[in-house]
Design an enzyme around this catalytic site. Structure first.
Site, mmCIF file in Angstrom:
data_model
loop_
_atom_site.group_PDB
_atom_site.id
_atom_site.type_symbol
_atom_site.label_atom_id
_atom_site.label_comp_id
_atom_site.label_asym_id
_atom_site.label_seq_id
_atom_site.Cartn_x
_atom_site.Cartn_y
_atom_site.Cartn_z
ATOM 1 N N LYS A 231 21.014 -17.128 66.803
ATOM 2 C CA LYS A 231 19.939 -18.108 66.780
ATOM 3 C C LYS A 231 19.581 -18.551 65.369
ATOM 4 C CE LYS A 231 17.004 -14.735 68.672
ATOM 5 N NZ LYS A 231 17.117 -13.498 67.893
ATOM 6 N N LYS B 13 30.166 -14.211 66.253
ATOM 7 C CA LYS B 13 29.094 -14.249 67.265
ATOM 8 C C LYS B 13 28.121 -15.427 67.065
ATOM 9 C CE LYS B 13 25.292 -11.827 67.013
ATOM 10 N NZ LYS B 13 23.950 -11.785 67.568
ATOM 11 N N LYS C 4 24.120 -8.511 57.808
ATOM 12 C CA LYS C 4 22.951 -9.324 57.445
ATOM 13 C C LYS C 4 22.584 -9.172 55.971
ATOM 14 C CE LYS C 4 20.737 -10.274 61.818
ATOM 15 N NZ LYS C 4 19.546 -10.334 62.625
HETATM 16 N N1 AQP Z 1 26.180 -14.350 70.898
HETATM 17 C C1 AQP Z 1 25.635 -13.470 71.725
HETATM 18 N N2 AQP Z 1 26.244 -13.155 72.885
HETATM 19 C C2 AQP Z 1 25.690 -12.264 73.757
HETATM 20 N N3 AQP Z 1 24.508 -11.638 73.523
HETATM 21 C C3 AQP Z 1 23.868 -11.944 72.368
HETATM 22 N N4 AQP Z 1 22.704 -11.522 71.852
HETATM 23 C C4 AQP Z 1 22.500 -12.114 70.657
HETATM 24 N N5 AQP Z 1 23.512 -12.950 70.392
HETATM 25 C C5 AQP Z 1 24.383 -12.863 71.424
HETATM 26 C C6 AQP Z 1 21.812 -10.586 72.517
HETATM 27 O O1 AQP Z 1 20.546 -11.219 72.620
HETATM 28 C C7 AQP Z 1 19.526 -10.261 72.352
HETATM 29 C C8 AQP Z 1 18.774 -10.760 71.133
HETATM 30 O O2 AQP Z 1 18.569 -9.804 70.206
HETATM 31 P P1 AQP Z 1 17.737 -10.047 68.877
HETATM 32 O O3 AQP Z 1 16.888 -11.241 68.996
HETATM 33 O O4 AQP Z 1 17.043 -8.764 68.582
HETATM 34 O O5 AQP Z 1 18.738 -10.293 67.711
HETATM 35 P P2 AQP Z 1 20.246 -10.474 67.516
HETATM 36 O O6 AQP Z 1 21.041 -9.540 68.343
HETATM 37 O O7 AQP Z 1 20.448 -10.384 66.034
HETATM 38 O O8 AQP Z 1 20.437 -11.969 68.044
HETATM 39 P P3 AQP Z 1 20.798 -13.250 67.226
HETATM 40 O O9 AQP Z 1 20.759 -14.398 68.160
HETATM 41 O O10 AQP Z 1 22.066 -13.038 66.467
HETATM 42 O O11 AQP Z 1 19.573 -13.380 66.236
HETATM 43 P P4 AQP Z 1 19.552 -13.517 64.660
HETATM 44 O O12 AQP Z 1 20.222 -14.814 64.343
HETATM 45 O O13 AQP Z 1 18.115 -13.483 64.297
HETATM 46 O O14 AQP Z 1 20.287 -12.328 64.113
HETATM 47 C C9 AQP Z 1 20.222 -8.919 72.178
HETATM 48 O O15 AQP Z 1 20.348 -8.291 73.425
HETATM 49 C C10 AQP Z 1 21.576 -9.339 71.676
HETATM 50 O O16 AQP Z 1 22.553 -8.365 71.888
#
Ligand code: AQP
Length: 327
Positions: free
Chosen positions: A195, A192, A111
Site C-alpha cells: 500500500k 510484493k 524496510k
Molecule cells: N501483496 C500482498 N499479498 C497478500 N497479502 C498481503 N498483505 C500485504 N500485502 C500483501 C497482507 O495484508 C495485511 C496487511 O498488513 P500490514 O498493513 O500490517 O502491513 P504489510 O504487510 O507491510 O502490508 P503492505 O501493504 O505491504 O503495507 P506497507 O506498504 O505499509 O508495508 C497482512 O496480513 C499482510 O500479510
C-alpha cells in the site's frame, strides 16, 4: 470458541493484496471463530507519517473492513492506540526478545533500506505485533506470507515466556491463504504489492476509480509468449493475474487456467479488470455509506471498552508473574 485476530496498518490506501491476504480470510473465518480485527496505528508511525492523513486513514480503514464484509456483530473492532496495554506489554516482551531475533526479521531488513533515518520502532515492530496477538490469546492470525515470520516470532516469545513464568499466553498460529498469500506488483511481478508503494501503477487500491483499475491492469507487465498458463518462475506477471482472478472469483488456479487456456493476454487482462472492477465498485458503494454514518464511532467505542477490559486482566497477570509493581 477459538480466537482469531488480525489488523492492517493505515500506512496507505489498502490494496487488493491486503484484501486477499488479510481481510478476505477474516471474512471467511468470522463465522467459525471469535474474531478480533483492529487498526494497528501505533505500527504505522514506525516510518514517517503525515498526522492529518493518518487520522483520516484510521476511520477509512474501519469503513473498508465493514465494506469488505467484516461483520461488527461477529468481530470486536478497535484501534490499537486506544488501548494503552499494547505498548506496555510490548515493552515487557521486548525484554524477553533477543537482538538476534529482531535483527533477522526480513521485513525490517527490507524496510530499513528504504527509509533514511531508521527508527528503533521499525526494529521492535514485530514485538509490538506479538503483544497485539498474545494480549488476546489469539489461536490464529490470518496474514499474507510477508507477515508469517512475525507471527512465528510471537510464538517463540510466548513459548519462552510460558516456560519461564508458567502458562500465560496461547501459542498463536499464522493462517496463510492457499491462493493469494502474496499478490505481486503489477509493474514488477517479482515483488510484493504494497500500500505504501511510491509507484501507484504497481498497486490496485480498494478505492481506485474504474478507469484507474482498468488502466493499471491493462498495462500490467507480462511476457512475450502470449500463452496463458500458471508458471510463477517464468511467467510471474501472468501468474499474478491468474492468482488475482482465482482469489476474487473463489475458484482454483486450475479452473482459471482452464477458463483462459485459449485466451490471449489482452482478453485475460480485460476479464481480470472486469472482475476487479465489479468487486471493488461493490465495496466502494458500501464504504461511502459507512463513512457517512455514525456507526463507526459506535463500533470503535464498544471495541475500546471490551478490549481494554481483556487487556487489563492479561497485563496484570503478566505484571504479577514478572514481579513488577504492587499487584
Ligand atoms: N501483496 C500482498 N499479498 C497478500 N497479502 C498481503 N498483505 C500485504 N500485502 C500483501 C497482507 O495484508 C495485511 C496487511 O498488513 P500490514 O498493513 O500490517 O502491513 P504489510 O504487510 O507491510 O502490508 P503492505 O501493504 O505491504 O503495507 P506497507 O506498504 O505499509 O508495508 C497482512 O496480513 C499482510 O500479510
Amino acid at each position: 470458541m477459538k480466537r482469531i485476530l488480525t489488523g492492517l496498518q493505515p500506512s496507505g490506501e489498502l490494496t487488493i493484496g491486503n484484501l486477499i491476504g488479510g481481510i478476505k480470510q477474516m471474512v471467511n473465518y468470522q463465522e467459525e471463530y471469535e474474531s478480533f480485527m483492529f487498526v494497528p496505528d501505533l505500527h504505522t508511525i514506525t516510518v514517517p507519517q503525515d498526522p492529518t492523513l493518518l487520522k483520516k486513514r484510521i476511520k477509512s480503514i474501519v469503513a473498508l473492513y465493514l465494506a469488505c464484509g467484516i461483520d461488527p456483530k461477529k468481530n470486536t473492532i478497535y484501534i490499537q492506540s486506544e488501548n494503552l496495554y499494547h505498548a506496555n506489554l510490548s515493552w515487557i516482551l521486548e525484554c524477553h526478545t533477543y537482538m538476534g531475533e529482531a535483527n533477522r526479521m526480513t521485513q525490517y531488513k527490507d524496510k530499513s533500506k528504504k527509509v533514511q533515518n531508521v527508527s528503533v520502532g521499525l526494529l521492535t515492530y514485530p514485538i509490538l505485533m506479538a503483544a497485539d496477538i498474545l494480549m488476546y490469546d489469539a489461536d490464529y492470525v490470518p496474514v499474507g506470507i510477508d507477515q508469517k515470520q512475525h507471527v512465528e516470532l510471537a510464538r517463540d516469545i510466548a513459548l519462552r515466556f510460558n516456560k519461564k513464568y508458567g502458562d500465560t499466553f496461547t501459542i498463536p498460529e499464522p493462517l496463510i491463504p492457499k491462493i493469494g498469500a502474496k499478490i505481486m506488483k503489477l509493474q514488477d511481478p517479482t515483488k510484493k504489492m504494497s500500500k505504501s508503494d511510491e509507484n501507484v501503477k504497481n498497486s490496485i487500491f480498494l478505492l481506485d476509480t474504474e478507469e484507474d483499475i482498468r488502466k493499471k491492469i491493462m498495462s500490467a507487465v507480462t511476457d512475450s509468449e502470449n500463452k496463458v498458463y500458471y508458471d510463477v518462475e517464468n511467467k510471474p506477471g501472468i501468474a499474478n493475474l491468474l492468482t488475482i482472478y482465482s482469489a476474487l472469483a473463489n475458484i482454483s488456479i486450475k479452473e482459471v487456467e482452464e477458463k483462459f487456456k485459449e485466451a490471449n493476454y489482452q482478453t485475460l487482462k480485460k476479464e481480470v479488470a472486469d472482475l476487479v472492477v465489479s468487486t471493488l465498485l461493490g465495496i466502494q458503494k458500501k464504504y461511502h455509506t459507512y463513512m457517512e454514518s455514525t456507526l463507526i464511532d459506535e463500533i470503535l467505542d464498544e471495541g475500546k471498552r471490551k478490549t481494554n477490559k481483556i487487556a487489563k486482566e492479561k497485563y496484570e497477570d503478566v505484571l504479577k508473574k514478572v514481579g513488577l509493581g504492587r499487584i
